[in-house]
Design an enzyme around this catalytic site. Structure first.
Site, PDB file in Angstrom:
ATOM      1  N   ARG A   1       0.804  -1.230   0.000  1.00  0.00           N
ATOM      2  CA  ARG A   1       0.000   0.000   0.000  1.00  0.00           C
ATOM      3  C   ARG A   1       0.829   1.267   0.000  1.00  0.00           C
ATOM      4  O   ARG A   1       0.332   2.342   0.326  1.00  0.00           O
ATOM      5  CB  ARG A   1      -0.999  -0.016   1.153  1.00  0.00           C
ATOM      6  CG  ARG A   1      -2.093  -1.016   0.908  1.00  0.00           C
ATOM      7  CD  ARG A   1      -3.217  -0.976   1.905  1.00  0.00           C
ATOM      8  NE  ARG A   1      -3.709  -2.332   2.010  1.00  0.00           N
ATOM      9  CZ  ARG A   1      -3.212  -3.222   2.840  1.00  0.00           C
ATOM     10  NH1 ARG A   1      -2.300  -2.889   3.725  1.00  0.00           N
ATOM     11  NH2 ARG A   1      -3.650  -4.457   2.823  1.00  0.00           N
TER      12      ARG A   1
ATOM     13  N   THR B   1       1.971  -5.599   4.281  1.00  0.00           N
ATOM     14  CA  THR B   1       1.367  -5.021   3.079  1.00  0.00           C
ATOM     15  C   THR B   1       1.166  -3.514   3.209  1.00  0.00           C
ATOM     16  O   THR B   1       0.804  -2.859   2.249  1.00  0.00           O
ATOM     17  CB  THR B   1      -0.001  -5.670   2.795  1.00  0.00           C
ATOM     18  OG1 THR B   1      -0.813  -5.532   3.972  1.00  0.00           O
ATOM     19  CG2 THR B   1       0.137  -7.141   2.446  1.00  0.00           C
TER      20      THR B   1
ATOM     21  N   GLY C   1      -1.894 -10.463   9.513  1.00  0.00           N
ATOM     22  CA  GLY C   1      -1.894 -11.851   9.977  1.00  0.00           C
ATOM     23  C   GLY C   1      -2.959 -12.144  11.025  1.00  0.00           C
ATOM     24  O   GLY C   1      -2.941 -13.188  11.649  1.00  0.00           O
TER      25      GLY C   1
ATOM     26  N   GLU D   1      -5.899 -12.980  10.555  1.00  0.00           N
ATOM     27  CA  GLU D   1      -6.716 -14.124  10.150  1.00  0.00           C
ATOM     28  C   GLU D   1      -5.915 -15.419  10.329  1.00  0.00           C
ATOM     29  O   GLU D   1      -6.443 -16.510  10.129  1.00  0.00           O
ATOM     30  CB  GLU D   1      -7.127 -13.994   8.677  1.00  0.00           C
ATOM     31  CG  GLU D   1      -8.391 -13.198   8.463  1.00  0.00           C
ATOM     32  CD  GLU D   1      -8.238 -11.714   8.792  1.00  0.00           C
ATOM     33  OE1 GLU D   1      -7.245 -11.096   8.352  1.00  0.00           O
ATOM     34  OE2 GLU D   1      -9.085 -11.182   9.506  1.00  0.00           O
TER      35      GLU D   1
ATOM     36  N   ASP E   1     -14.601  -9.262  12.685  1.00  0.00           N
ATOM     37  CA  ASP E   1     -13.509  -8.885  11.775  1.00  0.00           C
ATOM     38  C   ASP E   1     -13.537  -7.384  11.489  1.00  0.00           C
ATOM     39  O   ASP E   1     -13.208  -6.942  10.397  1.00  0.00           O
ATOM     40  CB  ASP E   1     -13.598  -9.699  10.468  1.00  0.00           C
ATOM     41  CG  ASP E   1     -12.355  -9.560   9.593  1.00  0.00           C
ATOM     42  OD1 ASP E   1     -11.330  -9.080  10.098  1.00  0.00           O
ATOM     43  OD2 ASP E   1     -12.424  -9.918   8.408  1.00  0.00           O
TER      44      ASP E   1
ATOM     45  N   TRP F   1      -9.715  -0.283   4.097  1.00  0.00           N
ATOM     46  CA  TRP F   1      -8.421   0.427   4.064  1.00  0.00           C
ATOM     47  C   TRP F   1      -8.389   1.518   2.998  1.00  0.00           C
ATOM     48  O   TRP F   1      -7.530   2.385   3.021  1.00  0.00           O
ATOM     49  CB  TRP F   1      -7.298  -0.579   3.761  1.00  0.00           C
ATOM     50  CG  TRP F   1      -7.494  -1.263   2.434  1.00  0.00           C
ATOM     51  CD1 TRP F   1      -8.168  -2.422   2.213  1.00  0.00           C
ATOM     52  CD2 TRP F   1      -7.073  -0.803   1.144  1.00  0.00           C
ATOM     53  NE1 TRP F   1      -8.186  -2.704   0.870  1.00  0.00           N
ATOM     54  CE2 TRP F   1      -7.526  -1.737   0.194  1.00  0.00           C
ATOM     55  CE3 TRP F   1      -6.345   0.305   0.704  1.00  0.00           C
ATOM     56  CZ2 TRP F   1      -7.285  -1.598  -1.176  1.00  0.00           C
ATOM     57  CZ3 TRP F   1      -6.109   0.448  -0.658  1.00  0.00           C
ATOM     58  CH2 TRP F   1      -6.579  -0.501  -1.589  1.00  0.00           C
TER      59      TRP F   1
ATOM     60  N   CYS G   1      -7.101 -18.949  -1.744  1.00  0.00           N
ATOM     61  CA  CYS G   1      -6.630 -18.352  -3.002  1.00  0.00           C
ATOM     62  C   CYS G   1      -7.226 -19.012  -4.244  1.00  0.00           C
ATOM     63  O   CYS G   1      -7.148 -18.446  -5.327  1.00  0.00           O
ATOM     64  CB  CYS G   1      -5.113 -18.462  -3.129  1.00  0.00           C
ATOM     65  SG  CYS G   1      -4.177 -17.556  -1.902  1.00  0.00           S
ATOM     66  N   HIS G   2      -7.721 -20.242  -4.106  1.00  0.00           N
ATOM     67  CA  HIS G   2      -8.142 -20.991  -5.299  1.00  0.00           C
ATOM     68  C   HIS G   2      -9.633 -21.256  -5.303  1.00  0.00           C
ATOM     69  O   HIS G   2     -10.208 -21.658  -4.293  1.00  0.00           O
ATOM     70  CB  HIS G   2      -7.407 -22.335  -5.384  1.00  0.00           C
ATOM     71  CG  HIS G   2      -5.991 -22.207  -5.845  1.00  0.00           C
ATOM     72  ND1 HIS G   2      -5.657 -21.922  -7.140  1.00  0.00           N
ATOM     73  CD2 HIS G   2      -4.822 -22.294  -5.161  1.00  0.00           C
ATOM     74  CE1 HIS G   2      -4.337 -21.861  -7.252  1.00  0.00           C
ATOM     75  NE2 HIS G   2      -3.812 -22.072  -6.071  1.00  0.00           N
TER      76      HIS G   2
HETATM   77 CA    CA Z   1      -9.278  -8.684   9.249  1.00  0.00          CA
END
Ligand code: CA
Length: 701
Positions: free
Chosen positions: A143, A188, A204, A206, A328, A416, A628-629
């Protein structure tokens, strides 16, 4: 002030030429990346520059430039572009100082470009520890960079912080900011310069991490302080006095082994006058309150705003936005500084619109809550009590003992993505997202080292209809606490960052590939450029030799990056990353080549596994791979039900051996056994046969 400039000013009366040369040396191109405290404080008077991710020290994403305005923005066109050569998300906002653009891309790559032409001056490609790709929930994005006194700071995806020479991109120092590589840490966020240090957090929450901030000496890279955002092992002494306070808000038997979360993965802001660093913390890990801290408690400092003295690393004040968060509700949204008139008096405030759906205004010197009001439909709380600062929670939204429906969903009312504050209209512009979500506590009590440790989405209780999710570009009046206008974006989840300008405009890129300008007072569409590239980052603006430019990094990414979406440009044109720059009278934006049609499902290899093994493979796939998949064509990752025979033959080398780790597919040899890999492969062969048979049936009909 530059000493040479001070001398030059004194000499200016008798030696105007010498003075002119000295001024050019100070404010010209002599020293690349020359941003200092004086220049940052004067940023509002020099809108030709864009000195931080949000433009100036207030991080307002507002440009004082007005050559491009409501009357002429219809003439906006393509000035130049730069291909990053990557296909993953781009989320950074470029910085422009003295005609040079500095920005970051996938996994922490850095580009320095001539901001008038796009010509590359240098690039930096960090070597990434590939294990980190196993713990990247939301794409291998970055970012942004920080530029300060001739240096460019960037945190690579694997948490290594680099100081680069702004002139050449040469590494001046690097520091490994990760304290435990067996856990699911990644970086990130953009580093934040604050006083004498550069500060970086990590992601991290999660996975299985304990959040913290690390501060390094700007010059040497020496670790100056580290601030943990949640308590650790209660049998060990707390690392700071703030954590003594925090520990009282966690149950003694809380799951500190899973990490606790509270990660500062997103935004920080620094006020150089108050010498305070502001940071927002993420959700608790694991999400579920009952699982994380059995017996309750607020769980400080998850989902909170922190104000830290950057000289000492000591906490000055905190404000927890979501006590005992279980939805979350990261508080990692942008922290925007401004002076606002509230009840007739000017207040130095910070504004914050986190995922929990409330728009907060705090006195940024003391942390006192001045106002809080829902900016999207909110059901987890009915409001916020201004005296105590606490939300009035709705017990229906708790899922400690039952499945619960709540709003905003865990994607957040706003995340964000950059929000802009316009001092002319006194409005805040941000993308907002609505809709219900459903969560239930996980029955899984084990910690999965370095892997996901979160709750599962659940089906709604019978008879409950969920509100349709949607996303809008919204103009919010922070004083009157109401939406002034709203424009729906292409689709739910299309929620890019925004830029406001003195030209009366709000600019926004979209996942549908269009770059748009709207009237800041009404939201009326004034310009719409089809670029063919999905966007999620925020635009910025700068000027060189009197020409105003608007720039944006274009490529789809972030949470949900792997999900194919026919409404998005990435679905039709792929996701080749580029920097796009626009100006008045520019040309047509070059469009990417459309993707070829989706090909037939190749004949899969024979299935030799038992039903039991296939089921075991599916369970492993769901827990480790599905983040991811997804087995649908044209997502961000390959459709694994359409693998060609050559890939089937290399399956073990790819999954266990890391053959494709440079492309972002981590090696799993230290996590999965050969039997595990074979079970996953068996499940994928089964999924391939299902797709193949469906195709043959369709052909026959
Ligand atoms: Ca989160």
């Amino acid at each position: 002030m530059c000493p040479r400039l001070a001398r030059a000013r004194a000499a200016a009366r008798c030696l105007p030429l010498v003075a002119a040369v000295a001024i050019a040396t100070c404010y010209g191109h002599a020293k690349p990346g020359d941003i200092d405290r004086a220049r940052l404080l004067a940023a509002d008077h020099h809108p030709d520059q864009w000195l931080t991710k949000g433009g100036g020290f207030g991080e307002t994403y507002y440009s004082g430039l007005k050559s491009i305005n409501t009357a002429n923005v219809s003439r906006l066109g393509y000035a130049w572009g730069f291909d990053t050569g990557t296909v993953r998300g781009l989320e950074a906002t470029p910085i422009v100082v003295d005609g040079v653009m500095y920005t970051s891309g996938v996994a922490g790559r850095v580009y320095a470009l001539n901001a008038a032409t796009g010509k590359l001056r240098w690039r930096f490609e960090p070597k990434i520890d590939p294990r980190v790709y196993r713990s990247v929930c939301c794409d291998s994005v970055n970012r942004g960079v920080a530029v300060w006194q001739g240096r460019v700071y960037v945190a690579a995806l694997d948490g290594v912080l680099y100081a680069l020479a702004a002139a050449s991109g040469k590494v001046l120092w690097s520091a490994d900011t990760i304290i435990d590589r067996s856990r699911g840490y990644a970086s990130t966020g953009a580093p934040q310069v604050a006083g004498k240090v550069v500060v970086i957090g990590n992601s991290g929450g999660e996975y299985d991490t304990r959040g913290y901030l690390s501060a390094y000496d700007l010059q040497t890279g020496r670790l100056t302080w580290r601030f943990f955002t949640v308590p650790g092992n209660p049998d060990r002494p707390p690392e700071s006095s703030a954590l003594k306070v925090a520990a009282k808000t966690w149950a003694r038997n809380s799951r500190w082994d899973i990490g606790g979360g509270g990660n500062v993965w997103g935004n920080m802001t620094y006020d150089p006058r108050l010498n305070l660093l502001y940071a927002g913390t993420g959700n608790g890990a694991p999400f579920g309150h009952a699982r994380r801290s059995p017996g309750g408690g607020d769980n400080l400092f998850v989902a909170s705003l922190l104000a830290i003295n950057p000289d000492t690393g000591r906490l000055v004040w905190y404000y927890q936005e979501t006590p005992g968060d279980e939805w979350d509700y990261d508080s990692d949204a942008p922290i925007v500084l401004a002076t606002l008139k509230i009840d007739g008096r000017p207040h130095k405030v910070l504004m914050h619109a986190p995922k929990n759906g409330f728009f907060y205004i705090l006195d940024r010197a003391t942390g006192r809550l001045l106002s809080a009001k829902a900016f999207v439909p909110v059901t987890w709380a009915s409001g916020v009590d201004l005296e105590s600062g606490r939300p009035r929670r709705n017990p229906q939204a708790d899922y400690d003992t039952k499945t619960a429906v709540f709003s905003p969903g865990e994607w957040g009312g706003h995340d964000w993505n950059a929000m802009a504050f316009d001092p002319q209209t006194h409005l805040v512009y941000l993308s907002t997202t609505t809709g219900d979500a459903v969560l239930a506590n996980s029955t899984d009590k084990t910690r999965h080292p370095g892997l996901l440790n979160q709750e599962v989405d659940a089906t709604p209780p019978s008879g409950v209809t969920l509100a349709d999710p949607g996303s809008d570009l919204s103009a919010w009046d922070p004083i009157a606490q109401r939406i002034v206008w709203q424009v729906p974006t292409a689709q739910f989840w299309d929620r890019s960052g925004v830029l406001a300008t003195a030209g009366g405009l709000v600019f926004q890129g979209s996942a549908d590939g269009h770059f748009r300008a709207v009237d800041a007072t009404s939201g009326k569409a004034l310009a719409d450029l089809d670029t063919g590239t999905s966007m999620v980052a925020a635009p910025m603006s700068y000027s060189i030799k009197g020409v105003q430019y608007v720039a944006i990094m274009a490529a789809w990414g972030g949470a949900g990056w792997w999900i194919p979406n026919p409404a998005f440009a990435a679905y039709r044109y792929g996701n080749a990353g580029r920097i796009l720059v626009f100006r008045l009278g520019g040309g047509r934006t070059p469009m990417p080549q459309p993707l070829p049609p989706i090909g037939p499902v190749p004949a899969p290899p024979p299935q030799t596994a038992s039903a039991k093994e296939i089921a075991r493979g599916q369970a492993l796939f769901d827990s480790d791979c599905s983040v991811c998949h997804i087995n649908i064509p044209r997502g961000g990752t390959p459709d694994l039900s359409r693998l060609p025979p050559a890939i089937h033959a290399m399956f073990d080398q790819i999954v266990l051996g890391g053959l494709l780790q440079d492309d972002g597919m981590p090696q799993w040899g230290d996590v999965l056994s050969k039997d595990d890999a074979h079970a996953i492969h068996a499940y994928l062969i089964q999924a391939s046969w299902d797709a193949y048979r469906a195709q043959q049936k369709e052909k026959a009909n």
